[in-house]
Design an enzyme around this catalytic site. Structure first.
Site, PDB file in Angstrom:
ATOM      1  N   CYS A  28       0.787  -1.271   0.000  1.00  0.00           N
ATOM      2  CA  CYS A  28       0.089  -0.197  -0.169  1.00  0.00           C
ATOM      3  C   CYS A  28       0.799   1.318   0.113  1.00  0.00           C
ATOM      4  CB  CYS A  28      -1.029   0.084   1.157  1.00  0.00           C
ATOM      5  SG  CYS A  28       0.010  -0.347   2.800  1.00  0.00           S
ATOM      6  N   HIS A  73      -1.502   0.316   6.762  1.00  0.00           N
ATOM      7  CA  HIS A  73      -2.151   1.048   5.615  1.00  0.00           C
ATOM      8  C   HIS A  73      -1.925   2.196   5.182  1.00  0.00           C
ATOM      9  CE1 HIS A  73      -4.761   0.611   2.135  1.00  0.00           C
ATOM     10  NE2 HIS A  73      -5.605   1.536   2.491  1.00  0.00           N
ATOM     11  N   ASN A 111      -7.565   5.724  -2.628  1.00  0.00           N
ATOM     12  CA  ASN A 111      -7.301   4.313  -1.595  1.00  0.00           C
ATOM     13  C   ASN A 111      -7.057   3.133  -2.689  1.00  0.00           C
ATOM     14  OD1 ASN A 111      -7.261   2.490   0.256  1.00  0.00           O
ATOM     15  ND2 ASN A 111      -8.764   3.436   1.486  1.00  0.00           N
TER      16      ASN A 111
END
Length: 308
Positions: free
Chosen positions: A14, A119, A134
């Site tokens: 991520c 994250h 995202n």
């Protein structure tokens, strides 16, 4: 929307997705970020060695795993900061005292990156509109200016650290296209593998911005209902107050008429006494006093009925 670069989640990369979505291109690979992490580890090792390579602290440091990366693909904030430094960009903590004293409206910024546990994801302005990039979403999500600050506040409440991006972002196709036109989004994107993400490793992911907007609309409707109910109560109170004022006015008029009648009786009694040569007896005075008390009692009972 097709012009917006959006890397979707692969493994635990991520941090890579966050950087590339911010810069709007495939600028960093896991190898690039690993190289930065190893460089940071070496710099930390050299600083620890200054205290003596035979020291207990140095030996303990060598036994510990890297704090800048792990085998899953996670990279620290230091790695992300150094990667952005290559482009002349810097990070400022959103809720720091230094930043809050500037009193800057979030919509006047260029981008934010957000982190919760392991994250990372990007929120960026393209053209005149904001997008949630995202990597866990199936695509970019449009965020209105009205709800940007609300979305950031929600992320903070959920435990996210938010960083403001300062500096000049590289030019990109999406910036040029969206600078000429505004887009609309009929259907918001969903989380990739939403059910699995909710249950994996205790990580929490924010609701999408449109879901927040829907919730706010519901709250606004509830507030409107409450306001209408309060308004109705105020009208009823005003009606009762108007009735009470009218009752007081009528009572005052009745009191004046009663006093006038009493004065007339007193005058008649005095004239009669002068003619007959006798004054009013004790019985007559007591009768007038009882009549006044009875009037006061009735008036008080009338007021009490409205107070209830």
């Amino acid at each position: 929307m097709e012009s917006i670069f959006h890397e979707k989640q692969e493994g635990s990369l991520c941090a890579q997705h966050c950087l590339n979505n911010l810069l709007q291109g495939e600028y960093f690979t896991p190898v690039d970020l690993s190289s930065i992490a190893h460089q940071l580890d070496e710099e930390e090792r050299m600083r620890m060695a200054e205290g003596g390579m035979a020291s207990e602290e140095y030996r303990t440091f060598l036994q510990q795993p890297s704090g800048n990366m792990d085998d899953s693909g996670f990279f620290s904030i230091q790695v992300i900061s150094n990667a952005l430094g290559v482009w002349g960009l810097e990070l400022i903590l959103f809720n720091s005292r230094e930043y809050q004293t500037l009193m800057i409206n979030p919509i006047d910024e260029k981008a934010f990156i957000c982190n919760y546990k392991e994250h990372w994801f990007t929120i960026r302005k393209l053209g005149q509109q904001w997008f949630n990039l995202n990597s866990l979403l199936t695509g970019p999500e449009l965020i209105s200016d009205t709800y940007l600050a609300l979305f950031l506040a929600q992320l903070q409440q959920e435990g996210y650290s938010i960083f403001v991006i300062r500096g000049n972002l590289p030019e990109c196709e999406a910036e040029q296209i969206l600078g000429l036109m505004r887009v609309q989004q009929q259907q918001r994107p969903r989380l990739i593998g939403e059910d699995e993400a909710q249950s994996s490793s205790g990580q929490r992911y924010p609701e999408t911005a449109m879901a927040v907007e829907d919730e706010v609309v519901d709250e606004d409707e509830e507030e409107l209902k409450k306001a209408l109910a309060l308004s109705k109560q105020d009208m009823e109170v005003e009606d009762e107050e108007a009735d009470l004022r009218r009752a007081i006015q009528l009572s005052m008029q009745g009191s004046v008429m009663s006093n006038a009648a009493s004065e007339t009786k007193v005058v008649n009694v005095k004239v009669s006494g002068q003619i007959s040569g006798n004054s009013a007896g004790p019985g007559g005075s007591q009768s007038e006093t009882l009549t006044a008390e009875e009037l006061r009692r009735r008036r008080q009972a009338y007021f009490d009925r409205f107070k209830e």
